[in-house]
Design a protein around this motif. Structure first.
Motif, short mmCIF file in Angstrom:
data_model
loop_
_atom_site.label_atom_id
_atom_site.label_comp_id
_atom_site.label_asym_id
_atom_site.label_seq_id
_atom_site.Cartn_x
_atom_site.Cartn_y
_atom_site.Cartn_z
N GLY A 135 -1.88 1.94 12.53
CA GLY A 135 -2.18 2.22 13.93
C GLY A 135 -3.46 3.03 14.11
O GLY A 135 -4.23 2.78 15.05
N ALA A 147 -6.47 0.68 13.49
CA ALA A 147 -6.64 -0.26 14.61
C ALA A 147 -7.18 0.45 15.85
O ALA A 147 -8.10 -0.05 16.51
N GLY A 148 -6.62 1.63 16.17
CA GLY A 148 -7.08 2.34 17.35
C GLY A 148 -8.50 2.85 17.23
O GLY A 148 -9.26 2.83 18.20
N ASP A 200 -9.16 -4.29 16.51
CA ASP A 200 -7.94 -3.79 17.12
C ASP A 200 -7.09 -4.94 17.66
O ASP A 200 -5.87 -4.99 17.44
N ARG A 253 -1.48 3.95 17.44
CA ARG A 253 -2.68 3.25 17.95
C ARG A 253 -3.03 3.70 19.37
O ARG A 253 -4.20 3.94 19.71
#
Length: 295
Positions: free
Chosen positions: A116, A119-120, A127, A177
Protein backbone atom coordinates in the motif's frame (compact mmCIF):
# COMPACT_ATOMS: atom_id res chain seq x y z
CA UNK A 1 19.78 44.67 50.04
CA UNK A 2 18.35 42.93 46.99
CA UNK A 3 20.13 39.87 45.81
CA UNK A 4 22.11 40.39 42.63
CA UNK A 5 21.55 36.84 41.40
CA UNK A 6 18.82 36.43 38.84
CA UNK A 7 15.79 34.37 39.78
CA UNK A 8 15.71 30.97 38.08
CA UNK A 9 13.60 30.79 34.93
CA UNK A 10 10.97 28.05 35.17
CA UNK A 11 11.55 25.23 32.71
CA UNK A 12 9.05 25.01 29.88
CA UNK A 13 6.55 22.18 30.14
CA UNK A 14 7.86 19.00 28.60
CA UNK A 15 6.04 18.16 25.40
CA UNK A 16 4.54 14.68 25.13
CA UNK A 17 4.93 12.53 22.07
CA UNK A 18 1.84 11.42 20.13
CA UNK A 19 2.50 7.85 21.27
CA UNK A 20 2.54 8.90 24.93
CA UNK A 21 -0.69 10.86 24.52
CA UNK A 22 -2.31 7.89 22.79
CA UNK A 23 -1.21 5.66 25.66
CA UNK A 24 -2.72 8.07 28.20
CA UNK A 25 -6.03 8.14 26.32
CA UNK A 26 -6.05 4.33 26.16
CA UNK A 27 -5.45 4.04 29.93
CA UNK A 28 -8.51 6.24 30.54
CA UNK A 29 -10.69 3.82 28.55
CA UNK A 30 -11.83 1.43 31.27
CA UNK A 31 -13.54 -1.05 28.95
CA UNK A 32 -10.47 -1.38 26.77
CA UNK A 33 -8.18 -1.62 29.79
CA UNK A 34 -10.25 -4.41 31.38
CA UNK A 35 -10.36 -6.22 28.03
CA UNK A 36 -6.58 -5.91 27.71
CA UNK A 37 -6.04 -7.41 31.17
CA UNK A 38 -8.45 -10.26 30.41
CA UNK A 39 -6.76 -10.87 27.06
CA UNK A 40 -3.31 -11.01 28.68
CA UNK A 41 -4.63 -13.52 31.21
CA UNK A 42 -6.03 -15.70 28.41
CA UNK A 43 -2.75 -15.52 26.49
CA UNK A 44 -0.75 -16.33 29.63
CA UNK A 45 -3.03 -19.27 30.42
CA UNK A 46 -2.79 -20.65 26.87
CA UNK A 47 1.01 -20.52 26.77
CA UNK A 48 1.88 -21.35 30.39
CA UNK A 49 -1.13 -23.39 31.51
CA UNK A 50 -0.27 -26.67 29.72
CA UNK A 51 3.18 -26.59 31.34
CA UNK A 52 1.78 -26.16 34.86
CA UNK A 53 -1.25 -28.45 34.84
CA UNK A 54 -0.72 -32.10 35.75
CA UNK A 55 -2.71 -33.48 32.82
CA UNK A 56 -1.52 -33.74 29.23
CA UNK A 57 -3.34 -32.87 26.01
CA UNK A 58 -2.47 -36.22 24.40
CA UNK A 59 -2.41 -38.72 27.27
CA UNK A 60 -5.57 -40.71 27.97
CA UNK A 61 -7.09 -41.10 31.41
CA UNK A 62 -8.95 -44.38 31.00
CA UNK A 63 -10.48 -44.02 34.45
CA UNK A 64 -12.17 -40.73 33.43
CA UNK A 65 -13.78 -41.17 30.03
CA UNK A 66 -16.50 -38.69 28.95
CA UNK A 67 -16.47 -37.09 32.40
CA UNK A 68 -18.44 -33.91 32.92
CA UNK A 69 -16.62 -30.81 34.21
CA UNK A 70 -15.54 -31.59 37.77
CA UNK A 71 -12.92 -30.63 40.33
CA UNK A 72 -11.88 -34.24 40.79
CA UNK A 73 -8.75 -35.32 38.98
CA UNK A 74 -8.19 -31.70 37.83
CA UNK A 75 -10.64 -32.27 34.95
CA UNK A 76 -12.20 -28.82 35.33
CA UNK A 77 -13.52 -28.76 31.74
CA UNK A 78 -14.28 -32.48 31.67
CA UNK A 79 -12.82 -35.10 29.32
CA UNK A 80 -13.63 -36.38 25.84
CA UNK A 81 -14.59 -39.86 24.70
CA UNK A 82 -11.02 -41.17 25.02
CA UNK A 83 -10.22 -39.57 28.38
CA UNK A 84 -8.23 -36.55 27.21
CA UNK A 85 -8.45 -33.50 29.47
CA UNK A 86 -10.48 -30.77 27.77
CA UNK A 87 -8.96 -27.91 29.79
CA UNK A 88 -5.44 -28.68 28.60
CA UNK A 89 -6.67 -29.30 25.05
CA UNK A 90 -8.52 -25.95 25.09
CA UNK A 91 -5.39 -24.16 26.27
CA UNK A 92 -3.25 -25.95 23.66
CA UNK A 93 -5.83 -25.11 21.00
CA UNK A 94 -5.88 -21.50 22.13
CA UNK A 95 -2.11 -21.30 21.82
CA UNK A 96 -2.27 -22.59 18.24
CA UNK A 97 -5.15 -20.26 17.31
CA UNK A 98 -3.37 -17.25 18.82
CA UNK A 99 -0.12 -18.15 17.06
CA UNK A 100 -2.00 -18.37 13.76
CA UNK A 101 -3.66 -15.01 14.44
CA UNK A 102 -0.45 -13.20 15.44
CA UNK A 103 1.77 -14.73 12.76
CA UNK A 104 -0.87 -14.26 10.07
CA UNK A 105 -1.36 -10.63 11.11
CA UNK A 106 2.40 -10.01 11.01
CA UNK A 107 2.81 -11.56 7.54
CA UNK A 108 -0.27 -9.92 6.03
CA UNK A 109 0.50 -6.61 7.75
CA UNK A 110 4.10 -6.53 6.51
CA UNK A 111 3.09 -7.24 2.92
CA UNK A 112 0.01 -4.99 3.05
CA UNK A 113 1.95 -2.02 4.45
CA UNK A 114 4.74 -2.40 1.90
CA UNK A 115 2.33 -2.83 -1.02
CA UNK A 116 0.00 0.00 0.00
CA UNK A 117 2.82 2.45 0.79
CA UNK A 118 4.55 1.83 -2.55
CA UNK A 119 1.29 2.17 -4.48
CA UNK A 120 0.25 5.34 -2.67
CA UNK A 121 3.65 7.03 -2.96
CA UNK A 122 4.13 6.12 -6.64
CA UNK A 123 0.67 7.31 -7.68
CA UNK A 124 -0.42 7.62 -11.28
CA UNK A 125 -0.46 4.53 -13.48
CA UNK A 126 1.60 2.48 -11.04
CA UNK A 127 -0.95 3.08 -8.31
CA UNK A 128 -3.83 2.27 -10.65
CA UNK A 129 -2.22 -0.98 -11.85
CA UNK A 130 -1.35 -2.13 -8.32
CA UNK A 131 -4.83 -1.41 -6.98
CA UNK A 132 -6.45 -3.23 -9.93
CA UNK A 133 -4.51 -6.30 -8.80
CA UNK A 134 -6.03 -5.84 -5.35
CA UNK A 135 -9.51 -5.59 -6.89
CA UNK A 136 -8.93 -8.82 -8.84
CA UNK A 137 -7.78 -10.54 -5.63
CA UNK A 138 -11.02 -9.51 -3.96
CA UNK A 139 -12.97 -11.23 -6.76
CA UNK A 140 -11.26 -14.60 -6.17
CA UNK A 141 -13.37 -16.95 -3.99
CA UNK A 142 -11.22 -17.28 -0.89
CA UNK A 143 -12.73 -20.51 0.41
CA UNK A 144 -12.20 -22.24 -2.94
CA UNK A 145 -8.50 -21.35 -2.89
CA UNK A 146 -8.20 -22.54 0.70
CA UNK A 147 -9.80 -25.89 -0.13
CA UNK A 148 -7.57 -26.27 -3.19
CA UNK A 149 -4.36 -25.50 -1.28
CA UNK A 150 -5.23 -27.83 1.59
CA UNK A 151 -6.10 -30.62 -0.84
CA UNK A 152 -2.92 -30.27 -2.90
CA UNK A 153 -0.35 -29.60 -0.17
CA UNK A 154 -1.93 -31.14 2.92
CA UNK A 155 -2.85 -29.55 6.22
CA UNK A 156 -0.05 -28.03 8.28
CA UNK A 157 0.37 -25.08 10.62
CA UNK A 158 2.43 -22.95 8.25
CA UNK A 159 0.23 -23.73 5.26
CA UNK A 160 -2.82 -22.56 7.23
CA UNK A 161 -1.00 -19.30 8.07
CA UNK A 162 0.09 -18.85 4.43
CA UNK A 163 -3.42 -19.54 3.10
CA UNK A 164 -5.04 -17.02 5.43
CA UNK A 165 -2.33 -14.39 4.92
CA UNK A 166 -2.61 -14.69 1.13
CA UNK A 167 -5.87 -12.71 1.28
CA UNK A 168 -5.73 -10.90 4.62
CA UNK A 169 -3.28 -8.24 3.39
CA UNK A 170 -5.75 -6.70 0.92
CA UNK A 171 -7.62 -4.51 3.41
CA UNK A 172 -4.38 -3.38 5.04
CA UNK A 173 -2.98 -2.40 1.63
CA UNK A 174 -6.00 -0.26 0.79
CA UNK A 175 -5.97 1.52 4.16
CA UNK A 176 -2.22 2.21 3.99
CA UNK A 177 -2.46 3.36 0.39
CA UNK A 178 -5.14 5.93 1.30
CA UNK A 179 -3.06 7.31 4.17
CA UNK A 180 0.06 7.43 2.00
CA UNK A 181 -1.72 9.52 -0.63
CA UNK A 182 -2.15 12.17 2.06
CA UNK A 183 1.32 11.88 3.60
CA UNK A 184 3.23 12.14 0.31
CA UNK A 185 2.12 15.79 -0.08
CA UNK A 186 3.39 16.84 3.36
CA UNK A 187 6.30 19.25 3.78
CA UNK A 188 8.73 16.76 5.34
CA UNK A 189 8.31 14.42 2.36
CA UNK A 190 8.90 17.32 -0.06
CA UNK A 191 12.02 18.28 1.89
CA UNK A 192 13.39 14.73 1.77
CA UNK A 193 12.66 14.51 -1.94
CA UNK A 194 14.40 17.86 -2.56
CA UNK A 195 17.56 16.66 -0.80
CA UNK A 196 17.81 13.67 -3.14
CA UNK A 197 16.57 10.89 -0.86
CA UNK A 198 15.56 7.80 -2.83
CA UNK A 199 11.83 6.92 -2.99
CA UNK A 200 12.20 3.64 -1.11
CA UNK A 201 14.16 5.41 1.63
CA UNK A 202 11.44 8.08 1.88
CA UNK A 203 8.81 5.35 2.25
CA UNK A 204 10.82 3.51 4.91
CA UNK A 205 11.99 6.55 6.91
CA UNK A 206 9.18 9.08 6.54
CA UNK A 207 5.97 7.43 5.31
CA UNK A 208 5.81 4.15 7.25
CA UNK A 209 6.74 5.62 10.69
CA UNK A 210 3.80 8.02 10.37
CA UNK A 211 1.48 5.09 9.67
CA UNK A 212 2.20 3.30 12.96
CA UNK A 213 -1.06 4.39 14.57
CA UNK A 214 -3.19 3.25 11.63
CA UNK A 215 -1.29 -0.03 11.31
CA UNK A 216 -1.61 -0.85 15.03
CA UNK A 217 -5.33 -0.12 15.05
CA UNK A 218 -6.01 -2.14 11.92
CA UNK A 219 -3.80 -5.00 13.12
CA UNK A 220 -5.94 -5.24 16.26
CA UNK A 221 -8.92 -5.76 13.97
CA UNK A 222 -7.07 -8.27 11.78
CA UNK A 223 -6.06 -10.61 14.62
CA UNK A 224 -9.62 -11.67 15.58
CA UNK A 225 -10.53 -11.96 11.90
CA UNK A 226 -7.66 -14.36 11.26
CA UNK A 227 -8.40 -16.36 14.44
CA UNK A 228 -12.02 -16.66 13.37
CA UNK A 229 -11.02 -17.63 9.82
CA UNK A 230 -8.74 -20.36 11.16
CA UNK A 231 -11.59 -21.60 13.34
CA UNK A 232 -13.92 -21.75 10.33
CA UNK A 233 -11.34 -23.65 8.28
CA UNK A 234 -10.77 -26.06 11.16
CA UNK A 235 -14.52 -26.47 11.61
CA UNK A 236 -14.72 -27.49 7.93
CA UNK A 237 -11.86 -29.95 8.41
CA UNK A 238 -9.30 -27.79 6.58
CA UNK A 239 -7.29 -26.55 9.55
CA UNK A 240 -4.47 -28.05 11.56
CA UNK A 241 -4.44 -31.82 11.99
CA UNK A 242 -3.85 -34.17 14.91
CA UNK A 243 -2.03 -34.27 17.24
CA UNK A 244 -2.07 -30.47 16.95
CA UNK A 245 -5.39 -28.90 17.82
CA UNK A 246 -7.02 -25.47 17.80
CA UNK A 247 -10.22 -23.88 19.01
CA UNK A 248 -11.82 -24.50 15.62
CA UNK A 249 -10.93 -28.20 15.74
CA UNK A 250 -12.35 -28.50 19.26
CA UNK A 251 -15.55 -26.65 18.31
CA UNK A 252 -16.00 -28.90 15.27
CA UNK A 253 -15.47 -32.01 17.40
CA UNK A 254 -17.83 -30.73 20.10
CA UNK A 255 -20.55 -29.88 17.59
CA UNK A 256 -20.65 -33.51 16.49
CA UNK A 257 -21.18 -34.68 20.10
CA UNK A 258 -23.38 -31.82 21.30
CA UNK A 259 -26.27 -33.93 22.56
CA UNK A 260 -24.20 -36.50 24.45
CA UNK A 261 -21.34 -34.27 25.70
CA UNK A 262 -22.28 -30.57 25.41
CA UNK A 263 -19.23 -29.46 27.43
CA UNK A 264 -16.96 -30.44 24.52
CA UNK A 265 -18.49 -27.55 22.57
CA UNK A 266 -19.29 -25.02 25.29
CA UNK A 267 -15.85 -24.82 26.90
CA UNK A 268 -13.65 -24.10 23.84
CA UNK A 269 -16.39 -21.97 22.24
CA UNK A 270 -16.57 -19.82 25.38
CA UNK A 271 -12.80 -19.29 25.36
CA UNK A 272 -12.89 -18.41 21.66
CA UNK A 273 -15.73 -15.90 22.08
CA UNK A 274 -14.09 -14.35 25.17
CA UNK A 275 -10.83 -13.85 23.28
CA UNK A 276 -12.53 -12.34 20.23
CA UNK A 277 -14.54 -9.94 22.39
CA UNK A 278 -11.45 -8.84 24.32
CA UNK A 279 -9.46 -8.21 21.13
CA UNK A 280 -12.38 -6.24 19.68
CA UNK A 281 -12.63 -4.02 22.78
CA UNK A 282 -8.87 -3.47 22.75
CA UNK A 283 -9.07 -2.56 19.05
CA UNK A 284 -11.81 -0.01 19.76
CA UNK A 285 -9.71 1.46 22.55
CA UNK A 286 -6.67 1.76 20.29
CA UNK A 287 -8.76 3.41 17.59
CA UNK A 288 -10.06 6.01 20.03
CA UNK A 289 -6.57 6.50 21.48
CA UNK A 290 -4.79 7.11 18.18
CA UNK A 291 -7.66 9.05 16.62
CA UNK A 292 -9.69 10.77 19.39
CA UNK A 293 -11.92 12.42 16.75
CA UNK A 294 -13.46 8.98 16.17
CA UNK A 295 -14.62 8.79 19.80
Amino acid sequence: MASSSASPVPAPPRSRSPLAMAGARFMRNRAALVALVALLLVVLACFAGPLLLPNNAIDNDWSAISVRPTLQGMHWFGTDEVGRDLLVRSLEGGRVSLEVGLLGTFVSGFFGVAYGAIAGYAGGRTDSAMMRIVDMMYAIPYMLIAILMMTLFGRSFYLVVLTISAFSWLDMARVVRGQTLTLRTREFVDAARATGVQPLAIIARHIVPNLIGVVVVYASVTVPGIVLTESVLSFLGLGVQEPMTSWGVLVEDGAQKLEAMPWLLLCPATMLCLTLYCVSFVGDGLRDAFDPKEH
